[in-house]
Design an enzyme around this catalytic site. Sequence first.
Site, short mmCIF file in Angstrom:
data_model
loop_
_atom_site.label_atom_id
_atom_site.label_comp_id
_atom_site.label_asym_id
_atom_site.label_seq_id
_atom_site.Cartn_x
_atom_site.Cartn_y
_atom_site.Cartn_z
N GLY A 43 0.86 -1.48 0.04
CA GLY A 43 -0.09 0.01 0.25
C GLY A 43 0.95 1.14 -0.06
O GLY A 43 1.96 1.25 -0.36
N LEU A 44 0.27 2.21 0.39
CA LEU A 44 1.07 3.58 0.34
C LEU A 44 2.42 3.51 1.13
O LEU A 44 3.46 3.97 0.68
CB LEU A 44 0.28 4.79 1.04
CG LEU A 44 -0.76 5.14 0.10
CD1 LEU A 44 -1.62 6.28 0.80
CD2 LEU A 44 -0.41 5.61 -1.18
N ARG A 338 -13.77 12.81 13.73
CA ARG A 338 -14.63 11.71 13.38
C ARG A 338 -15.26 10.99 14.50
O ARG A 338 -16.30 10.55 14.67
CB ARG A 338 -13.84 10.73 12.63
CG ARG A 338 -13.46 11.14 11.18
CD ARG A 338 -12.38 10.02 10.49
NE ARG A 338 -12.22 10.61 8.99
CZ ARG A 338 -11.40 10.09 8.30
NH1 ARG A 338 -10.65 9.03 8.56
NH2 ARG A 338 -11.39 10.54 7.14
#
Lengths: 667, 250
Positions: A43-44, A338
């Site tokens: 992934g990143l 969030r």
Amino acid sequence: MSKLNSRIPEGPLAEKWTNHKSHINLVNPANKRLIDIIVVGTGLAGGSAAASLAELGYKVKAFCFQDSPRRAHSIAAQGGINAAKNYQNDGDSTYRLFYDTIKGGDYRSREANVYRLAEVSANIIDQCVAQGVPFAREYGGLLDNRSFGGVQVSRTFYAKGQTGQQLLLGAYSAMSRQIGKGNIQMFNRHEMLELVMVDGKARGIIARNLITGEIERHSAHAVVIASGGYGNVFYLSTNAMGSNVTASWKIHKKGAYFANPCFTQIHPTCIPVSGDHQSKLTLMSESLRNDGRIWVPKKKEDVEAIRSGKLRPRDIKEEDRDYYLERRYPAFGNLVPRDVASRAAKERCDAGYGVNATGEAVFLDFSSAIERYGREKAAVEKIDNPSIEKIRDLGKQVIEAKYGNLFQMYEKIVDDNPYETPMKIYPAVHYTMGGIWVDYNLMTTIPGCYAAGEANFSDHGANRLGASALMQGLADGYFVLPYTIGDYLSNDIRTGKISTDLPEFEEAEKSVRERIDFFMNNKGSKSVDHFHKKLGKIMWNEVGMARNAEGLKKAIDDIRALRDEFWKDVKVPGTANSFNPELEKAGRVADFLELGELMALDALTRNESCGGHFREEFQTEEGEAVRDDAHFTYVAAWEYNGDPGKANLYKEELKYENIELKTRSYK
Amino acid sequence: MNLKLKIWRQPNASAPGKMVDYQVSDISGDMSFLEMIDVLNEQLIETDEEPVAFDHDCREGICGMCSMYINGEAHGPDRGVTTCQLHMRKFKDGDTIYIEPFRAKGFPVIKDLVVDRSAFDRIMAAGGFVSVNTSGNTMDANAIPIPKPDADEAFDAATCIGCGACVATCKNSSAMLFVSAKVSQLALLPQGKVEAKQRVLSMVEQMDKEGFGNCSNTGACEVECPKGISLSNIARMNREYLSASITGDK
């Protein structure tokens, strides 16, 4: 004895990283060619690390379970990536990004790591543009920005709702270049199933070729784990189906401490669960909260009428709507972090104001934004006295340009047109702040074993701010690890190739084979998913958005019982020597069944509410989280000792020298 | 709803395959197509049969891993979606659904509905990048303004998810939509122009080596592409290729 030494460099905060880089040991180019590094996950974090390490001259072996490194789940990140560029001249700075991240994390992250993250953030954008990442631009040709939760500046760079995709394809292209040159050997459809340690150091892995079922030995001088987060322990999450904790859990069992496992992020804006068949949840980017307003009806009778379909959302008059985030948190409104937004949605739904059949949904409404943008566009296009239909038409075009792919996704899944009627959303598991404990150099408590990206715990404290995961993944892989790993490897220039015939490899391979044989011969009666779903329910109900001591104790008992049942009764069809997705899942769920217990234990031990960890016993009368800085300003690092429920706890005290600990307020 | 399924079963790359009939019942319109296959697989595990192998991961239409050929169409009857985003409300009670792998010489079957698309990775490794090291010591991101239409067009090309629907759909099994999307993205941006000639020549060469066919402008790929990648990318690639062949050094 605790091995926790965070190795934070001396000196003033703003100079630590520069000083550290200037003084750590290097490996000369000729010697780099003699050194192998394994990177698990593409992934990143893993993709950028593999590419950068190969560019430096190391020989890299990269592993992913997907059929191509380009499919790692970073690809699904939507909204954007933060960077302290201050292109908008709205008062942003390295310090402000640092401060926002520490505050957003509810003062449970390391100052030095977070400052470094903020410091390198600007470079990430430069780097990505140089690679050909097509970020959104303004008409003048310069980069555009938007806002994310928990901040009061616009520092988020984006590519529509597909920023993760574009950044990952950038990292993948950098990897591809090194694969073409032979500096990265890529192992697609391979899963790491064990870490191999020789003389107390990480020296390789055992991996399964997922096509042939072959068990392979791979040696290296250092191993980087960048395998992402563990949100799938909840079964339903926004993670990809294959996302798992196995690589992290294997190194944990070999001596890497697991930090703050209870810090999980429940994302406020996801498409609600529609039924028992559901296999995963879909995120609707936080960027939508730039333009969407969240509400539920004020009156219970309106709630009933909406649920039964007698009234449509637009029939509810403005004064009968409760824009509860704007009401409770006027300073940040719909852009609170969030954790705060998720709890507020749960509070309204628990009070009986949920707007769908299950009572677990709130509205995310774009009608004001559509009108606002429509009027703006009408003015630009010099349309006099536009009709309301014309305004809405123009407004929809603007919204489509900004969020088109998200609106389309919503429409396909829910079969409802969000341009005409508000979206229905509900919180869902999204990200895990906890992870493998690492020092300032991203090394775990196992020498030579590193953890990067979501797999480590380091930068987000108890709650991650939107658009910061991409920033951290790329910072770790492009700009941190390539420097810090050299310091360790400088001692390995005379080691030579590590042989895979060592007894340690043999033993590790044997344990992998034994486990696979167990699954194939178990002949139980229930599928892997049966157990995974059950585990998910326990985790969501007791270790989810709100937790209490009683529920957590119950969860621990329930998970232990389920784990016993799993080992007795799990059924894995097919064979070990072939492509067998059920066998892959079985191994992953076995690890989740241990991790889940550790998460509950960690949550039970942390007698405070902070960030994503909300203990019902510790809240104000208005339902706000109550942190206990006197007792819990530490990182909980757990050492495995054979039983996840009896893991040893070590504490890394967090020292705040540059920021004053304050109650987090978004009012 | 109740459905009849005819699914391609093939134990491995070298064994022959065949269509096998299955039945599923009580399928809800809110299920995704893959969730319907999940139901079937649970059923098969229960009766000690081997579940149907299929590729999937993100289940939100972006990773490009899912790859079914449903009723003669890549990713099934809906437009602009991948199989994971296709919902059962697109089908009716009693329907018979044919499910096959993506078929092409360049995509050998691994098992059942799973195919090997690593040819795409090799094409990317041949030139699908800008040769810039990840040192971070590049110029400021705003140093070169890029006209918004160019940036937007590059973005549209860059949204390709590499699923291979274009190849599976094309009567020539051509990968030109995939390759041209990357060639276009980078050719449209100043950062990618520097090595544009070398890139198009190398990528096309690798594409041919992998056994993908040529483009005969049928346009089916564009229709079936879940991300709406435009056929005009192929035209751009052909222009780039022609000019590079005449003036390039390779």
